[in-house]
Every structure is written in structure tokens, then in C-alpha cells.
Design an enzyme around this catalytic site. Structure first.
Site, short mmCIF file in Angstrom:
data_model
loop_
_atom_site.label_atom_id
_atom_site.label_comp_id
_atom_site.label_asym_id
_atom_site.label_seq_id
_atom_site.Cartn_x
_atom_site.Cartn_y
_atom_site.Cartn_z
N LYS A 23 60.89 62.70 10.65
CA LYS A 23 60.33 61.97 11.80
C LYS A 23 60.23 62.89 13.02
O LYS A 23 59.32 62.73 13.83
CB LYS A 23 61.23 60.77 12.11
CG LYS A 23 61.14 60.29 13.54
CD LYS A 23 62.18 59.25 13.86
CE LYS A 23 62.33 59.04 15.35
NZ LYS A 23 63.02 60.13 16.05
N ARG A 97 58.16 58.64 21.64
CA ARG A 97 58.24 59.66 22.69
C ARG A 97 57.17 60.74 22.49
O ARG A 97 57.06 61.67 23.28
CB ARG A 97 59.62 60.32 22.69
CG ARG A 97 60.73 59.34 22.96
CD ARG A 97 62.01 60.00 23.36
NE ARG A 97 61.92 60.71 24.62
CZ ARG A 97 61.82 60.14 25.81
NH1 ARG A 97 61.78 58.83 25.92
NH2 ARG A 97 61.74 60.88 26.90
N CYS A 121 64.25 55.72 21.64
CA CYS A 121 65.52 54.97 21.63
C CYS A 121 66.14 54.92 23.03
O CYS A 121 66.11 55.91 23.75
CB CYS A 121 66.48 55.62 20.65
SG CYS A 121 65.97 55.35 18.95
N ASP A 311 71.97 62.64 16.44
CA ASP A 311 71.42 61.52 15.65
C ASP A 311 72.29 61.21 14.42
O ASP A 311 72.10 60.19 13.76
CB ASP A 311 69.98 61.82 15.20
CG ASP A 311 69.03 61.99 16.37
OD1 ASP A 311 69.46 61.83 17.53
OD2 ASP A 311 67.85 62.30 16.14
N VAL A 333 75.04 65.06 24.16
CA VAL A 333 73.58 65.21 24.28
C VAL A 333 72.97 64.05 25.10
O VAL A 333 72.13 64.27 25.97
CB VAL A 333 72.92 65.31 22.89
CG1 VAL A 333 71.40 65.46 23.02
CG2 VAL A 333 73.50 66.50 22.12
C1 LIG Z 1 61.13 62.59 18.42
C2 LIG Z 1 62.28 63.52 18.48
O1 LIG Z 1 62.20 64.68 18.06
N1 LIG Z 1 63.41 63.04 18.96
C3 LIG Z 1 64.59 63.88 18.97
C4 LIG Z 1 64.52 64.79 20.19
O2 LIG Z 1 64.41 63.93 21.32
P1 LIG Z 1 63.99 64.57 22.73
O3 LIG Z 1 63.09 65.72 22.50
O4 LIG Z 1 63.52 63.43 23.58
O5 LIG Z 1 65.41 65.06 23.24
P2 LIG Z 1 65.74 66.28 24.18
O6 LIG Z 1 66.30 67.40 23.37
O7 LIG Z 1 64.58 66.56 25.05
O8 LIG Z 1 66.91 65.66 25.08
C5 LIG Z 1 68.18 66.28 25.19
C6 LIG Z 1 68.75 65.99 26.55
O9 LIG Z 1 67.94 66.59 27.56
C7 LIG Z 1 67.63 65.64 28.57
N2 LIG Z 1 66.28 65.93 29.11
C8 LIG Z 1 65.23 66.13 28.25
C9 LIG Z 1 63.96 66.36 28.73
C10 LIG Z 1 63.75 66.38 30.12
O10 LIG Z 1 62.63 66.57 30.62
N3 LIG Z 1 64.82 66.16 30.95
C11 LIG Z 1 66.09 65.94 30.48
O11 LIG Z 1 67.04 65.74 31.25
C12 LIG Z 1 67.67 64.29 27.83
O12 LIG Z 1 67.85 63.21 28.74
C13 LIG Z 1 68.85 64.49 26.90
O13 LIG Z 1 70.06 64.25 27.60
O14 LIG Z 1 65.71 65.58 20.23
C14 LIG Z 1 66.91 64.82 20.35
C15 LIG Z 1 68.08 65.79 20.47
O15 LIG Z 1 68.21 66.54 19.30
C16 LIG Z 1 67.07 63.87 19.17
O16 LIG Z 1 68.16 63.00 19.43
C17 LIG Z 1 65.83 63.01 18.99
O17 LIG Z 1 65.90 62.35 17.73
C1 LIG Z 2 66.75 59.37 19.30
C2 LIG Z 2 65.95 59.33 18.24
O1 LIG Z 2 64.60 59.31 18.25
P1 LIG Z 2 63.52 59.29 19.45
O2 LIG Z 2 63.66 60.57 20.20
O3 LIG Z 2 62.24 59.21 18.72
O4 LIG Z 2 63.82 58.09 20.28
C3 LIG Z 2 66.50 59.37 16.85
O5 LIG Z 2 65.70 59.67 15.93
O6 LIG Z 2 67.69 59.10 16.66
#
Ligand SMILES: CC(=O)N[C@H]1[C@@H](OP(=O)(O)OP(=O)(O)OC[C@H]2O[C@@H](n3ccc(=O)[nH]c3=O)[C@H](O)[C@@H]2O)O[C@H](CO)[C@@H](O)[C@@H]1O
Ligand SMILES: C=C(OP(=O)(O)O)C(=O)O
Length: 442
Positions: A23, A97, A121, A311, A333
């Protein structure tokens, strides 16, 4: 009509499930198809909601998408790429997202993009400030509007020297998908290096990109002016694999996860072994089982790759309620990923949440008001309750807890599970779960 799942627990899950493409890679590789000047083919596609969302978003932007669900093969032809109406984009964005990752590819293809407010989520605030900062550094102009952002690059997109404050997966992908066709060289420090990012890099390299990943979280991208389509087999979903492994442990079962890949699960497998779970890696998957006797308590901290993936945390906490002794889990995280424990406590688990960092991994949440550490005492017998599925992994955890519990539970909100677990009901039934799906008035 809403769907209601009735679960009669107390029976070990045994049998086999197959996991297909991740995913957290598949929808992003689909977005990458916009960068090519010829069709792309992605294989090993799971039937999950986020793939539906990205297919629709590509289609309304003029990409022809053919998805053969049986073989799991999707063909995307970007020849007719065009702008879409804001209302259409809103209607198709779903609870995902991924739309934010359309910024770079759409600006390269048609000069502009509208990105609706994101779903995903509810496990923290999940801002997009890193995304917007890197895009502005490439030369993009961002206009915040009610319901989303409009983004364009009136002077083109140019390579930049960038550094992320935290190794965000999404922001790293944003940089990759924009830098590959930006003019000049981009250097990203503090990049995320999750296996799904390496697979996206493999896709982009097949398309003609020049990307170097250094050992210190630095990624260097030399922009190219043309890219072609790709043909790629998506890496398997390590998060679904870990979820079924946790389900085997919590229910004292035995599950063969066909498609699970050891290389992407190293940190999970180490933890699984320490808790007392057994696994056997074979050529096309991994068998996970409860070896009998007591499970061991653990001290666990989630982290970016190569650490213990966040996750994986929620499903494993259910198994920890069955371990003999006190376990500690420090979530570093997301600031708000323990809300799902309320339902476990109602089922009989002993879990206390704390604002302090109970661990040593550097964490952004310690001095703030977030319940991001959990102390779990076990083993506690669980009993059936009614619950509403809160998010993808939290929901999976509630379902495994209900399957572990004695008695009957009922669950609503099952559609959230389809965001990341394909053929979920069929898989549960195949593992011998006593579950029944009915319709009821809301
Ligand atoms: C669709 C997808 O791939 N989802 C995954 C992706 O989510 P996603 O890419 O959204 O997660 P991020 O790695 O960006 O987020 C990590 C942390 O960085 C923070 N942050 C992120 C971006 C930003 O602009 N500002 C900021 O503060 C977030 O709030 C969080 O605390 O990686 C996460 C961390 O491995 C996983 O849990 C999710 O399943
Ligand atoms: C946090 C998750 O996904 P997403 O970033 O798509 O919300 C997840 O797959 O557990």
C-alpha cells in the site's frame, strides 16, 4: 445500510494468506507514471481503496488506466494528461494521503496542480509543512485555498539543496517525484530510506532518472528532461505481513504469509523472536506461529527505517497484552497513535499511557502533551465488546483482539480496513475465524 461484523473469538487463526504489492508503494509508483512519455505497467497490485483513489485521480487527469484485478496488473498511459476540475478532484480524493504526491508530476506535465485536503489515518496532526517547503525550494508557488492548495511553477522547477527536519517518507517521495525532471541537481539530506522509497527509486530509475542514495540519508538526483514508462513488480506489503504475524501470535495460531519478504522485515523478525514467536523463512514467504507456553514482555520503540516501523506497533500491542510481565512501547513517529488502546482496555487489557518518553530513541514528543508511551501488563484474558474501527492498523488490532477474546464482539467501520488489507474478510474466513458480516440500519 452500514455493515456490522460479528466476531466469535477464542479460536487460533491457522492457515495461509497471500500478500501482494505494498500500500505504501503502489499508489506512489502509479503517480510516477505521470512523468513518463509512454505507458507504464505495474504488477502485483492489491485490491485496496488507495489504488482505487489514485486510479480515479489519474483518470480525471486524462491518464488512461486499465486494471486487471485478477492478475494484479495495471497499465497507465499518460498521453492525454490534462487539468481536472477542482470539484472532480475533491470528489475522487477519498481518505488517502497520496494526492499531495501529484504536485511535482502534474507541474512537470501541465504546469499546475490542485491538491485537496488529505485523508489518511488519524494518528497525529500529520502536517504537510515539509512538502510545501521543499516544493517552494524547487521554485513552486503555493496558494492555500479553502479545501486544498493550488500549486504552479511559473518559472519552472529547479534542482535545490534541501534538508528535512525529520526523515519523512512522504516528503522524501515528494522530493524524488519533483527532482527527477527538475532542471539541475538536487541534494536531499535527512531523507527517509524505507524499503518502499528504494522501490520507488527503482521505478524512477527504470523511467530514466539518475538517483544516488548515500549511506548518510543523503539522496542526490540529477534532473533529466525526458522520462519513459516503466514495467515493474511492486515490492510486497511488509506491513500487512507483520499484521498477520501479530495475529498468529495473539490468537496462539499459525499463519503462512505467502509473499512476506525477510529483507524488509528484519527489525520486526528480531522483535518477534524476542517476544517468543516462531517463524520460518522459506522461498516464497514466511510462516509465523505461537510456539506454546508464555510470551515474553518487551521494551520496544518505534522509529524510522531501519528501526521498528510504527505501522507494526498497533497489531503487536495486542500480542503484548498476552505476554507474561510488563512491556513498554515508546511511539516516536506519531504523537497520537495509542488511541486504539481504549478498546483493548475495555476488552480487559491492562495498558497505561504516559506523556513521558519511556525510551532512549530521540523523540519530538517528550516535552509536549502527547500520550505516546504505553505500559502493558499481561497476560490478561480478553472478552468481547462493541467497537468502531478508528484507523487502519488500530482497526486491525481491535479485530485481532476480538479474535483472541472469549465471547462475541461486534465491529462497525470495517470499510477503513479496505484501505490497506485486500480481501480481508475472505482471508479471515480462510484462517478459520468465526466471523459474520451483516447489514444493519445506521
Ligand atoms: C501512504 C504511506 O506511505 N503512509 C506511510 C507514510 O506516511 P507519511 O509519509 O504521511 O509519514 P511521514 O514519514 O511523512 O511522517 C513522519 C512524521 O513526520 C511528520 N511530518 C511529515 C510531513 C510533514 O510535512 N511534516 C511533518 O511534521 C508527521 O507528522 C509524522 O510525525 O510513512 C509513515 C511512517 O513510516 C507510515 O506510518 C505510513 O503508513
Ligand atoms: C498510517 C498508515 O497509512 P496512511 O499514511 O495511508 O494513513 C498506515 O498504513 O498504517
Amino acid at each position: 445500510m452500514a455493515k456490522l461484523l460479528t466476531i466469535h473469538g477464542g479460536k487460533p487463526l491457522t492457515g495461509e494468506v497471500t500478500v501482494r504489492g505494498a500500500k505504501n508503494l503502489v499508489p506512489k509508483a502509479m503517480v510516477a507514471a505521470l512523468l513518463g512519455n509512454s505507458p507504464s505497467v505495474l504488477r502485483n497490485i492489491p485490491e485496496i481503496k488507495d489504488v482505487d483513489v489514485v486510479s480515479s485521480l489519474l483518470e480525471i487527469h486524462g491518464v488512461s488506466v486499465e486494471w486487471d484485478k485478477e492478475t494484479g496488473r495495471i497499465t497507465m498511459d499518460p498521453a492525454g494528461v490534462k487539468s481536472a476540475l477542482t470539484a472532480e478532484i475533491d470528489a475522487h480524493a477519498g481518505d488517502s494521503r497520496i494526492p499531495i504526491l501529484f504536485c511535482g508530476p502534474l507541474m512537470h506535465a501541465i504546469g499546475e496542480a490542485f491538491i485537496p485536503d488529505l485523508g489518511g489515518c488519524k494518528i497525529g496532526d500529520r502536517p504537510i509543512d515539509y512538502h510545501l517547503a521543499v516544493l517552494r525550494n524547487f521554485g513552486a508557488v503555493v496558494d492555500k485555498r479553502p479545501g486544498g492548495i493550488s500549486i504552479s511553477a511559473p518559472k519552472g522547477l529547479h534542482g535545490a539543496k534541501l534538508e528535512l527536519p525529520y526523515p519523512s517518507v512522504g516528503a522524501t517521495e515528494q522530493v524524488l517525484l519533483t527532482a527527477v525532471k527538475a532542471e539541475g541537481i538536487t541534494e536531499l539530506k535527512g531523507a527517509a530510506v524505507e524499503p518502499e522509497i528504494h522501490d520507488l527509486i527503482a521505478v524512477l530509475q527504470k523511467m530514466g532518472a539518475i538517483i544516488t542514495v548515500q549511506t548518510d540519508r543523503t539522496i542526490r538526483i540529477e534532473g533529466v528532461s525526458e522520462m519513459r514508462g516503466y514495467n515493474h513488480i511492486a515490492l510486497p506489503d511488509r506491513n500487512e505481513s507483520a499484521s498477520w504475524a501479530s495475529a498468529a501470535l495473539a490468537t496462539r495460531g499459525d499463519i503462512y504469509v505467502r509473499g512476506a519478504e525477510q529483507r524488509d522485515l528484519t527489525a520486526f523478525l528480531n522483535t518477534y523472536r524476542k517476544i517468543g514467536g516462531e517463524f520460518d523463512v522459506v522461498d516464497d514467504g514466511i510462516r509465523f506461529w505461537h510456539a506454546g507456553g508464555d510470551l515474553n514482555p518487551l521494551v520496544l520503540e518505534t522509529d524510522v527505517h531501519p528501526g521498528f516501523m510504527t505501522d507494526w506497533q498497533q497489531p503487536l500491542v495486542v500480542a503484548l497484552t498476552q505476554a507474561k510481565g510488563v512491556s513498554i512501547v515508546h511511539e516516536t513517529v506519531y504523537e497520537n497513535r495509542f488511541g486504539f488502546t481504549d478498546a483493548l482496555v475495555r476488552m480487559g487489557a491492562s495498558i497505561q499511557l504516559h506523556r513521558e518518553c519511556l525510551g532512549s530513541v530521540p523523540c519530538r514528543f517528550g516535552q509536549r502533551n502527547f500520550l505516546h508511551s504505553a505500559v502493558i501488563s499481561g497476560p490478561t484474558p480478553l472478552h468481547g465488546v462493541e467497537f468502531d474501527i478508528p484507523d487502519l492498523r488500530g482497526g486491525f488490532s481491535h479485530l485481532i483482539a476480538a479474535l483472541t477474546a472469549e465471547g462475541t464482539s461486534t465491529a462497525t467501520g470495517l470499510e477503513i480496513i479496505n484501505r490497506g488489507y485486500e480481501h480481508f474478510m475472505a482471508k479471515l474466513e480462510g484462517l478459520g475465524a468465526d466471523v459474520e458480516l451483516t447489514e444493519r440500519d445506521r
